[in-house]
Design a protein around this motif. Sequence first.
Motif, short mmCIF file in Angstrom:
data_model
loop_
_atom_site.label_atom_id
_atom_site.label_comp_id
_atom_site.label_asym_id
_atom_site.label_seq_id
_atom_site.Cartn_x
_atom_site.Cartn_y
_atom_site.Cartn_z
N THR A 222 -0.16 1.76 4.45
CA THR A 222 -0.50 3.15 4.78
C THR A 222 0.63 3.82 5.54
O THR A 222 0.96 4.99 5.29
CB THR A 222 -1.79 3.19 5.62
OG1 THR A 222 -2.86 2.63 4.86
CG2 THR A 222 -2.14 4.60 6.02
N ALA A 354 -6.86 1.80 10.46
CA ALA A 354 -6.94 1.17 9.14
C ALA A 354 -8.20 0.34 9.04
O ALA A 354 -8.58 -0.39 9.98
CB ALA A 354 -5.71 0.32 8.89
N VAL A 387 -8.83 5.36 7.74
CA VAL A 387 -8.36 5.21 6.37
C VAL A 387 -8.92 3.89 5.82
O VAL A 387 -8.60 2.80 6.33
CB VAL A 387 -6.82 5.21 6.29
CG1 VAL A 387 -6.35 4.95 4.85
CG2 VAL A 387 -6.26 6.53 6.81
N THR A 389 -8.89 1.44 2.84
CA THR A 389 -8.11 1.08 1.66
C THR A 389 -8.88 0.05 0.84
O THR A 389 -9.24 -1.02 1.37
CB THR A 389 -6.73 0.52 2.06
OG1 THR A 389 -6.05 1.49 2.85
CG2 THR A 389 -5.90 0.19 0.84
N VAL A 417 -8.57 5.32 0.26
CA VAL A 417 -7.43 5.07 -0.64
C VAL A 417 -7.93 4.15 -1.74
O VAL A 417 -8.36 3.02 -1.46
CB VAL A 417 -6.25 4.44 0.11
CG1 VAL A 417 -5.09 4.17 -0.84
CG2 VAL A 417 -5.79 5.34 1.26
N THR A 438 -3.97 7.59 -5.65
CA THR A 438 -3.43 7.00 -4.42
C THR A 438 -2.48 7.97 -3.73
O THR A 438 -2.51 8.13 -2.50
CB THR A 438 -2.73 5.67 -4.74
OG1 THR A 438 -3.62 4.82 -5.46
CG2 THR A 438 -2.27 4.98 -3.47
N TYR A 442 -2.71 9.67 0.09
CA TYR A 442 -1.66 9.68 1.10
C TYR A 442 -1.31 11.11 1.52
O TYR A 442 -0.98 11.37 2.69
CB TYR A 442 -0.42 8.95 0.59
CG TYR A 442 -0.58 7.43 0.55
CD1 TYR A 442 -1.41 6.77 1.45
CD2 TYR A 442 0.08 6.66 -0.40
CE1 TYR A 442 -1.56 5.40 1.42
CE2 TYR A 442 -0.06 5.28 -0.44
CZ TYR A 442 -0.89 4.65 0.47
OH TYR A 442 -1.05 3.28 0.44
N ILE A 445 -3.93 12.16 3.98
CA ILE A 445 -3.69 11.54 5.30
C ILE A 445 -2.56 12.26 6.03
O ILE A 445 -2.67 12.57 7.23
CB ILE A 445 -3.39 10.05 5.14
CG1 ILE A 445 -4.57 9.33 4.49
CG2 ILE A 445 -3.05 9.42 6.49
CD1 ILE A 445 -4.26 7.89 4.07
#
Length: 454
Positions: A222, A354, A387, A389, A417, A438, A442, A445
């Motif tokens: 990330t 994360a 975030v 993922t 993500v 993806t 990003y 973010i």
Amino acid sequence: MPEPADKNSRATAKNAGQSQTRRRRDLRRPAGSSPDARTGTMPAAATPNNSRTAPTRRSSWAEAAAVADAQADVETSPEADAAVPSPVPASVPALPTSEPANSRRAVPAEPGTPPSAATVPAAPTAAPQRGASRQAAKLAVADAPVSDFITTPGSFVREQKPRPRGGFRGALFAMTGGAINLGPGPRQREEDELGRRISRQLQGSYNTAVLSLKGGIGKTSTTVGVGLTLAEFRGDAPCAIDANPDSGDLVERALGEGIYQQASPRTITDLLKNIDSVDSLTALARYMHHAGRLHLIAGEQDPEVSDSLTAAEYLRIRKLISGYYSVALTDCGTGVTHNAMSGILQSADNLVIAAGYAVSGAKRARSTLQWLASHGYEDLARNAIVVITDKDEVSSRVDKDAIEEHLSGICRQLIAVPHDRGVADGDLVTLEVLRPETRRAYKEIAAAIVDGYV
């Protein structure tokens, strides 16, 4: 005997037909050409022997010239168009006329004017009407509203629609050579708005810390993906700092392991040893790596010294970076209790937490936010960006919607993500090989991070 009336009328008509220039020339005639040159006075105009006409006095040549100049100035001045003509001064000789006395208009004399100047010929009626119309035109121009193009010069040119990219709109634009431009679609407009938010100009230097309580859930990927996105859209280059105490691999993920091994081993430890001699961006560049426009400071790879970075040392690095970069990302590694963490949290403007879709990852992300709130970092926890993922593609038994709902209520924004092999492999992260979804995540973010700065 008095002169016949018809003879007097002819004399008056002849005098009235003279132009203003002719009258001025006669008034300015040199004294030597006058029969009364010896006295230096203007001869009086011939006046019929009529008891109804008052005798006129004799004026000097200097007075006559001054009167003629005054009349010329009044006639040629802009104010004369809007004003009613003034009465003729008393120094102008009275012209003979055959009009009856009751047809002449009496005008009160100006203060200090001899009594003989109280009676003058009636002023023409056409001049006041023409002057009034011009004055009305000037007032109309003065009162007219100011045109918009004076304050908005862009109105000279029609606004041009942005060029559509992809989809039916883009294909139609390409087939018609731009003749038919439907503009960008809703998705493209959203993408453009994200780019605008990311590229906003900032006043000062800001730092975002990326952290988690569990490793292997997309923290470093990330940091690299968001850092590359910031570098793509911002006018100034961002900086990413590897503060992971456990031999972080931030630079390897941004450059590729092969390229990093070939480069000189410049790390954050080397920068700290020579930080007092770094007084310019050129000197700082010797201790940095570059993945395009993303500048990186590598973490220490030696396990014996990797955990030696203290809070004070990190703050020295952060102070140096703030003089040259407006946006910095710090990869904090796993945990929130290692030596440098207090300095990182102290200098952070916002956080990226994360997390993963696994049950353990979601629980630890919540635990991280609770720990921050209970240790004096309530604002960072409240404005954090979580975030999630999808790195390992968990089974269908995991309720992803429930995990997102569980975390979204305790942070400012939650962004997911999607699963992408370019992220899951743990190797080089480049925007070119990532899926559009993806890359879009990003960008969201990066935009959320800049939103926290302004």
